[in-house]
Write an enzyme that holds these catalytic residues in place. Structure first.
Site, mmCIF file in Angstrom:
data_model
loop_
_atom_site.group_PDB
_atom_site.id
_atom_site.type_symbol
_atom_site.label_atom_id
_atom_site.label_comp_id
_atom_site.label_asym_id
_atom_site.label_seq_id
_atom_site.Cartn_x
_atom_site.Cartn_y
_atom_site.Cartn_z
ATOM 1 N N ARG A 136 0.816 -1.198 0.000
ATOM 2 C CA ARG A 136 0.000 0.000 0.000
ATOM 3 C C ARG A 136 0.864 1.269 0.000
ATOM 4 O O ARG A 136 0.672 2.168 -0.808
ATOM 5 C CB ARG A 136 -0.854 -0.056 1.258
ATOM 6 C CG ARG A 136 -2.025 0.856 1.240
ATOM 7 C CD ARG A 136 -2.768 0.609 2.517
ATOM 8 N NE ARG A 136 -3.999 1.357 2.545
ATOM 9 C CZ ARG A 136 -4.881 1.228 3.519
ATOM 10 N NH1 ARG A 136 -4.661 0.402 4.526
ATOM 11 N NH2 ARG A 136 -5.988 1.942 3.502
ATOM 12 N N GLU A 150 -8.047 -0.137 -1.160
ATOM 13 C CA GLU A 150 -8.906 0.917 -0.617
ATOM 14 C C GLU A 150 -8.803 0.947 0.901
ATOM 15 O O GLU A 150 -8.461 1.945 1.496
ATOM 16 C CB GLU A 150 -10.358 0.609 -0.970
ATOM 17 C CG GLU A 150 -11.120 1.432 -1.970
ATOM 18 C CD GLU A 150 -10.660 2.830 -2.254
ATOM 19 O OE1 GLU A 150 -10.825 3.708 -1.383
ATOM 20 O OE2 GLU A 150 -10.180 3.066 -3.371
ATOM 21 N N ARG A 197 -9.436 -8.694 5.562
ATOM 22 C CA ARG A 197 -10.278 -8.349 4.419
ATOM 23 C C ARG A 197 -9.697 -7.114 3.737
ATOM 24 O O ARG A 197 -9.492 -6.083 4.370
ATOM 25 C CB ARG A 197 -11.703 -8.083 4.906
ATOM 26 C CG ARG A 197 -12.693 -7.855 3.793
ATOM 27 C CD ARG A 197 -14.094 -7.803 4.345
ATOM 28 N NE ARG A 197 -14.517 -9.093 4.868
ATOM 29 C CZ ARG A 197 -15.401 -9.235 5.859
ATOM 30 N NH1 ARG A 197 -15.925 -8.183 6.433
ATOM 31 N NH2 ARG A 197 -15.745 -10.444 6.261
ATOM 32 N N GLU A 250 -6.672 -16.299 6.685
ATOM 33 C CA GLU A 250 -7.641 -16.181 5.583
ATOM 34 C C GLU A 250 -7.694 -14.737 5.111
ATOM 35 O O GLU A 250 -7.921 -13.828 5.919
ATOM 36 C CB GLU A 250 -9.044 -16.616 6.037
ATOM 37 C CG GLU A 250 -10.064 -16.529 4.896
ATOM 38 C CD GLU A 250 -11.494 -16.869 5.347
ATOM 39 O OE1 GLU A 250 -11.875 -18.030 5.219
ATOM 40 O OE2 GLU A 250 -12.201 -15.958 5.808
ATOM 41 N N GLU A 298 -25.901 -8.448 3.611
ATOM 42 C CA GLU A 298 -26.376 -9.837 3.618
ATOM 43 C C GLU A 298 -26.086 -10.498 4.961
ATOM 44 O O GLU A 298 -26.913 -11.233 5.505
ATOM 45 C CB GLU A 298 -25.692 -10.599 2.472
ATOM 46 C CG GLU A 298 -26.253 -11.992 2.217
ATOM 47 C CD GLU A 298 -25.583 -13.077 3.023
ATOM 48 O OE1 GLU A 298 -26.104 -14.202 3.047
ATOM 49 O OE2 GLU A 298 -24.532 -12.809 3.652
#
Ligand code: GTP
Ligand code: MG
Length: 238
Positions: free
Chosen positions: A60, A73, A112, A174, A189
């Protein structure tokens, strides 16, 4: 004046003293040992996650310094709480010892990465997966093949070396890589799924599936706009 630690120690000694008739460790000793093992277990995942987060930050910052934009992002991360790990152990019928859990549960450390464009998601995955000290255990491409509910994301299961004082341990991490639109969809969701405790009414499921299609269409349109702008800028005299 007795400190809390003194009192605690005294209490433990009392609790422990009569359980020791034939030299076996007492109940409290065993409890302390389990606790120590659990803390160590979790700490190793933290180390592994920190290793990968550093790698992501290097990418980054490198991009921010040398190019006009970064494919990353934002980045979120979490360690799975012990209770959640144990839930999953039960659900999956994993043997309840740390060694089995270490092998079977691969999302104790989770990262994530949210990107602007679909191509960035693949690009970031490629940059990570090609690092020679990381083992790529599995790649699940739910972008190319979305889940039946519409879920889209690129999942990479890595093993990261953690250099401990007396050994190297490979820890599962992960990494989920997705666009802002996919992330928006997944977070809604997830909330809906929990609201209905997994029993989501079928009309809502249909709408979610439709929303996922629209999220994918938005990603596609955004990429087209970007490509057009890039082409125009390349034509324009500098
Ligand atoms: P678990 O779902 O973690 O037991 O593992 P798995 O082997 O099914 O892996 P998968 O790649 O399907 O899912 C791993 C993680 O991705 C989940 O823990 C979620 O964080 C995320 N995920 C997977 N499917 C969905 C989904 O349908 N909706 C949302 N919101 N997140 C999902
Ligand atoms: Mg799953």
């Amino acid at each position: 004046k007795k400190t809390d630690v003194d009192l605690y120690r005294q209490l433990l000694t009392q609790l422990n003293s009569n359980a020791d008739a034939n030299g076996q460790p007492g109940a409290v000793d065993r409890m302390i040992d389990v606790r120590r093992q659990l803390t160590e277990f979790q700490l190793h995942y933290k180390f592994g996650m920190d290793e990968v987060l550093t790698k992501i930050n290097v990418l980054r910052e490198e991009f921010e310094h040398t190019r006009d934009y970064s494919p990353i992002e934002h980045v979120n991360y979490r360690l799975k709480a012990l209770e959640r790990i144990l839930d999953k152990v039960q659900r999956y019928g994993v043997e309840a010892n740390l060694e089995s859990i270490r092998h079977a549960i691969r999302d104790i450390a989770g990262i994530r990465i949210t990107c602007s464009f679909v191509s960035d998601a693949y690009w970031v995955a490629e940059m990570l997966c090609s690092q020679p000290d990381l083992r790529v255990v599995e790649v699940k491409d739910y972008i190319r093949s979305p889940k039946p509910n519409g879920y889209q994301s690129l999942h990479v299961i890595l093993q990261v070396p953690v250099y401990l004082s007396n050994r190297t341990e490979f820890v599962y991490v992960e990494v989920q890589i997705r666009t802002v639109a996919m992330d928006f969809w997944a977070s809604l969701e997830h909330k809906i799924y929990y609201t209905y405790e997994g029993e989501v009414p079928s009309d809502i499921l249909d709408e979610l599936r439709e929303a996922a299609v629209q999220a994918a269409a938005l990603d596609k349109q955004m990429a087209e706009i970007r490509d057009k702008v890039t082409a125009l800028r390349e034509q324009a005299p500098h």
